[in-house]
Design a protein around this motif. Sequence first.
Motif, PDB file in Angstrom:
ATOM      1  N   HIS A 138       0.828  -1.203   0.000  1.00  0.00           N
ATOM      2  CA  HIS A 138       0.000   0.000   0.000  1.00  0.00           C
ATOM      3  C   HIS A 138       0.866   1.259   0.000  1.00  0.00           C
ATOM      4  O   HIS A 138       0.565   2.241  -0.693  1.00  0.00           O
ATOM      5  N   SER A 188       0.208   3.822  -2.960  1.00  0.00           N
ATOM      6  CA  SER A 188      -0.589   4.977  -2.548  1.00  0.00           C
ATOM      7  C   SER A 188      -0.220   6.275  -3.264  1.00  0.00           C
ATOM      8  O   SER A 188      -1.107   7.018  -3.705  1.00  0.00           O
ATOM      9  N   THR A 205      -3.855   7.296  -5.373  1.00  0.00           N
ATOM     10  CA  THR A 205      -4.830   8.072  -4.603  1.00  0.00           C
ATOM     11  C   THR A 205      -5.078   9.418  -5.286  1.00  0.00           C
ATOM     12  O   THR A 205      -4.261   9.888  -6.080  1.00  0.00           O
ATOM     13  N   ASP A 206      -6.228   9.999  -4.964  1.00  0.00           N
ATOM     14  CA  ASP A 206      -6.612  11.304  -5.496  1.00  0.00           C
ATOM     15  C   ASP A 206      -6.721  11.328  -7.019  1.00  0.00           C
ATOM     16  O   ASP A 206      -6.445  12.349  -7.654  1.00  0.00           O
ATOM     17  N   ASN A 259      -7.165   1.284  -8.314  1.00  0.00           N
ATOM     18  CA  ASN A 259      -7.903   2.164  -7.413  1.00  0.00           C
ATOM     19  C   ASN A 259      -9.389   2.174  -7.727  1.00  0.00           C
ATOM     20  O   ASN A 259      -9.815   1.852  -8.848  1.00  0.00           O
ATOM     21  N   GLY A 300     -14.471   5.190  -3.856  1.00  0.00           N
ATOM     22  CA  GLY A 300     -14.235   4.983  -2.435  1.00  0.00           C
ATOM     23  C   GLY A 300     -14.725   3.643  -1.931  1.00  0.00           C
ATOM     24  O   GLY A 300     -14.512   3.282  -0.763  1.00  0.00           O
ATOM     25  N   THR A 360      -8.304   3.067  -2.194  1.00  0.00           N
ATOM     26  CA  THR A 360      -9.109   4.292  -2.215  1.00  0.00           C
ATOM     27  C   THR A 360      -8.299   5.387  -1.526  1.00  0.00           C
ATOM     28  O   THR A 360      -7.192   5.143  -1.045  1.00  0.00           O
ATOM     29  N   ASN A 361      -8.856   6.569  -1.478  1.00  0.00           N
ATOM     30  CA  ASN A 361      -8.123   7.678  -0.868  1.00  0.00           C
ATOM     31  C   ASN A 361      -7.910   7.484   0.635  1.00  0.00           C
ATOM     32  O   ASN A 361      -7.010   8.078   1.221  1.00  0.00           O
ATOM     33  N   LYS A 362      -8.738   6.638   1.263  1.00  0.00           N
ATOM     34  CA  LYS A 362      -8.679   6.493   2.719  1.00  0.00           C
ATOM     35  C   LYS A 362      -8.181   5.140   3.201  1.00  0.00           C
ATOM     36  O   LYS A 362      -7.720   5.010   4.336  1.00  0.00           O
ATOM     37  N   SER A 363      -8.276   4.112   2.355  1.00  0.00           N
ATOM     38  CA  SER A 363      -7.921   2.774   2.836  1.00  0.00           C
ATOM     39  C   SER A 363      -7.579   1.857   1.667  1.00  0.00           C
ATOM     40  O   SER A 363      -7.411   2.320   0.531  1.00  0.00           O
ATOM     41  N   TYR A 364      -7.491   0.557   1.943  1.00  0.00           N
ATOM     42  CA  TYR A 364      -7.222  -0.404   0.879  1.00  0.00           C
ATOM     43  C   TYR A 364      -7.809  -1.765   1.246  1.00  0.00           C
ATOM     44  O   TYR A 364      -8.091  -2.056   2.414  1.00  0.00           O
TER      45      TYR A 364
END
Length: 231
Positions: A117, A121, A125-126, A181, A185, A218-222
């Motif tokens: 990750h 990342s 992400t984003d 990705n 989300g 995702t932007n917050k987790s995996y």
Amino acid sequence: MANYEQRIGIKQWAEADRPREKLMLHGRRQLTDAELIAILIGSGNSEDTAVDLSKRILASCNQDLDVLGRLEVKDLCKFRGIGEAKAISIVGALELGRRRKPGTTAKVRIGGSEDCHKEFSPVLTDLPHEEFWILLLNRANEVIVKHQVSKGGLTGTVADPKVIFKIALEHNAAYVVLAHNHPSGNLKPSAEDITLTKKLVAAGKLLDLYILDHLIITNKSYFSFNEEGLL
């Protein structure tokens, strides 16, 4: 006997295949290391295009940018077609890259999904669209290279197994980690994600290229296929 084969220069390539145009059309992540170096040197010699010349330089460094980054101007000038100005451009660009992200030349060792990750990342992400990447490892679980396989839309991207394993074989990888990705989300893998993963795991075993994990980011987790017992 006369040689009727003529070298095709970069200017004769399709516009989308020229490094500068390719960067403008598709973004910097779509370019190979050789294509990025070709942009720096601008032109090749009477025998090689800028891309071909860049490939020869990389081959002499065993495809290792850290090794290339340690070369001096005089080392690069040994390549036909590389003068001081081009050599200085390469050295300067790699030094800027080193200063942008200070670190060690030691290879990164992957011990689990969290390490994977951390590698994926920064590139996954984003993003407003889906991308599919692979992380290639040697037999010591050290990172060889991180490579983008495909770029898609908001709801999906195509990951061609032939492309994935071609890249892995070219880099003499022992293990492969997959990642893509979900801009939405949502961490839940789709039916297509599961089917593709199973297909790649089976194909990898035939080639002695083992899929260690597949991450959905995702932007917050995996989500880790390996941790969830889906490999």
